[in-house]
Design a protein around this motif. Sequence first.
Motif, PDB file in Angstrom:
ATOM      1  N   THR A  47       0.815  -1.218   0.000  1.00  0.00           N
ATOM      2  CA  THR A  47       0.000   0.000   0.000  1.00  0.00           C
ATOM      3  C   THR A  47       0.847   1.264   0.000  1.00  0.00           C
ATOM      4  OG1 THR A  47      -1.737  -1.177   1.217  1.00  0.00           O
ATOM      5  CG2 THR A  47      -1.821   1.234   1.236  1.00  0.00           C
ATOM      6  N   MET A  48       1.899   1.277   0.811  1.00  0.00           N
ATOM      7  CA  MET A  48       2.716   2.482   0.921  1.00  0.00           C
ATOM      8  C   MET A  48       3.397   2.817  -0.403  1.00  0.00           C
ATOM      9  SD  MET A  48       4.506   2.101   4.654  1.00  0.00           S
ATOM     10  CE  MET A  48       3.572   1.616   6.098  1.00  0.00           C
ATOM     11  N   LYS A  94       2.394   1.794  -3.526  1.00  0.00           N
ATOM     12  CA  LYS A  94       1.425   2.043  -4.599  1.00  0.00           C
ATOM     13  C   LYS A  94       0.629   3.337  -4.403  1.00  0.00           C
ATOM     14  CE  LYS A  94       0.677  -2.858  -5.697  1.00  0.00           C
ATOM     15  NZ  LYS A  94      -0.322  -3.968  -5.690  1.00  0.00           N
ATOM     16  N   GLU A  95       0.320   3.675  -3.151  1.00  0.00           N
ATOM     17  CA  GLU A  95      -0.613   4.773  -2.914  1.00  0.00           C
ATOM     18  C   GLU A  95      -0.036   5.932  -2.110  1.00  0.00           C
ATOM     19  OE1 GLU A  95      -4.143   3.208  -1.152  1.00  0.00           O
ATOM     20  OE2 GLU A  95      -4.281   1.511  -2.537  1.00  0.00           O
ATOM     21  N   GLU A  96       1.082   5.715  -1.401  1.00  0.00           N
ATOM     22  CA  GLU A  96       1.583   6.750  -0.486  1.00  0.00           C
ATOM     23  C   GLU A  96       3.069   7.013  -0.658  1.00  0.00           C
ATOM     24  OE1 GLU A  96      -1.597   5.514   3.040  1.00  0.00           O
ATOM     25  OE2 GLU A  96       0.506   4.926   3.195  1.00  0.00           O
ATOM     26  N   ASP A 104       0.426  -4.743   5.465  1.00  0.00           N
ATOM     27  CA  ASP A 104      -0.696  -4.138   4.751  1.00  0.00           C
ATOM     28  C   ASP A 104      -0.875  -2.694   5.205  1.00  0.00           C
ATOM     29  OD1 ASP A 104      -1.609  -4.390   7.310  1.00  0.00           O
ATOM     30  OD2 ASP A 104      -3.361  -5.596   6.816  1.00  0.00           O
ATOM     31  N   SER A 106      -0.851   1.315   6.066  1.00  0.00           N
ATOM     32  CA  SER A 106      -1.107   2.582   5.397  1.00  0.00           C
ATOM     33  C   SER A 106      -0.652   3.699   6.327  1.00  0.00           C
ATOM     34  CB  SER A 106      -2.592   2.753   5.082  1.00  0.00           C
ATOM     35  OG  SER A 106      -2.901   4.102   4.797  1.00  0.00           O
ATOM     36  N   VAL A 129      -1.369   6.843   6.074  1.00  0.00           N
ATOM     37  CA  VAL A 129      -2.517   7.725   6.326  1.00  0.00           C
ATOM     38  C   VAL A 129      -3.385   7.154   7.453  1.00  0.00           C
ATOM     39  CG1 VAL A 129      -4.629   8.683   5.359  1.00  0.00           C
ATOM     40  CG2 VAL A 129      -2.544   8.634   3.985  1.00  0.00           C
ATOM     41  N   ALA A 130      -3.683   5.857   7.370  1.00  0.00           N
ATOM     42  CA  ALA A 130      -4.511   5.221   8.395  1.00  0.00           C
ATOM     43  C   ALA A 130      -3.815   5.225   9.750  1.00  0.00           C
ATOM     44  CB  ALA A 130      -4.844   3.789   7.979  1.00  0.00           C
ATOM     45  N   SER A 167      -5.923   2.533  11.943  1.00  0.00           N
ATOM     46  CA  SER A 167      -5.402   1.191  11.673  1.00  0.00           C
ATOM     47  C   SER A 167      -3.884   1.202  11.712  1.00  0.00           C
ATOM     48  CB  SER A 167      -5.865   0.700  10.300  1.00  0.00           C
ATOM     49  OG  SER A 167      -5.307  -0.567  10.006  1.00  0.00           O
ATOM     50  N   PRO A 198      -0.298  -1.292  10.903  1.00  0.00           N
ATOM     51  CA  PRO A 198       0.063  -2.365   9.981  1.00  0.00           C
ATOM     52  C   PRO A 198      -0.037  -3.751  10.612  1.00  0.00           C
ATOM     53  CG  PRO A 198       1.787  -0.690  10.071  1.00  0.00           C
ATOM     54  CD  PRO A 198       0.812  -0.361  11.127  1.00  0.00           C
TER      55      PRO A 198
END
Length: 287
Positions: free
Chosen positions: A108-109, A111-113, A237, A239, A241-242, A248, A250
Amino acid sequence: MNENRKTMKEFLKKYQIMIFFALTFIISWFPWYTGRAAEMLIIGPSLAAFILVFAIEGKQGLIDLLRQFGRWRARLGLWGIAIFGTAVLFFAGLGVHLLLGGESPPFTMIKEELNLIPLFLVLVILLPFNGPVGEEFGWRGYALPRLQTKYGPLIASLVIGTIWGVWHMPDFFAEQGAISALAASMGMGFVIPYTLGTIANAVYMTWLYNKTKASALIAGIVWHAGIDFWAPIILSDGSLVAAGEGTSLPTISLSLYLAVIAVLVFGAIVLTVATKGKLGFAEKEDI
């Protein structure tokens, strides 16, 4: 009065290693155990080291301790190992996991962050309540040179790695996070693979410490930061941001975690055999 002070200093010096480990647990675990904090105090090892060094050796001892963290001159290859070594080992563990039929983490980090990762690196390294600064003045700055001088590098690594793993046990009971989730799935037996992992990392870090002529900066801060930085990015998994919002933390699949531990331990055994247990100790290298 002076005689009593001298006697106390001699006592502290004679039993300094045992006192260091005991003080580390007291400082770190007391707030958590008494319910005054939700988690243990990460700065326990470093704080215990500063207290003991000042009590036994005074200002000069503190200067000598800090000097190890100012040793940045080393071959680029050793810097590369310190920065990317954990990433290589984690990817190797991931490869084993996939070969055995496991699922890939979501990355996630990456691909998106991706834009947040530099900030994450800064926080991992510099925040005093994170592992690198909070722990390494104790583990690698204080305990390692004293233990390996008396017992050799391999025994020093085994002792520090074992205590390092057990010391983290309060994390097993946290409300959320990768370690507590893994501990919940395995029960208290999780302490075995977790401690095997800290022993393996201690072996790598001892080798780096000796090869860089006692650079606790490279072997301690940088390698430890690599563990805390690469693991969430490669294995979890998570994030950012989360995590920042507190919604959340990891998590890592148990099978992937065990595959990584197996690779870490295998690599540490290979390194130990290749160096005949010396782990770079007393070797003279041009840096």
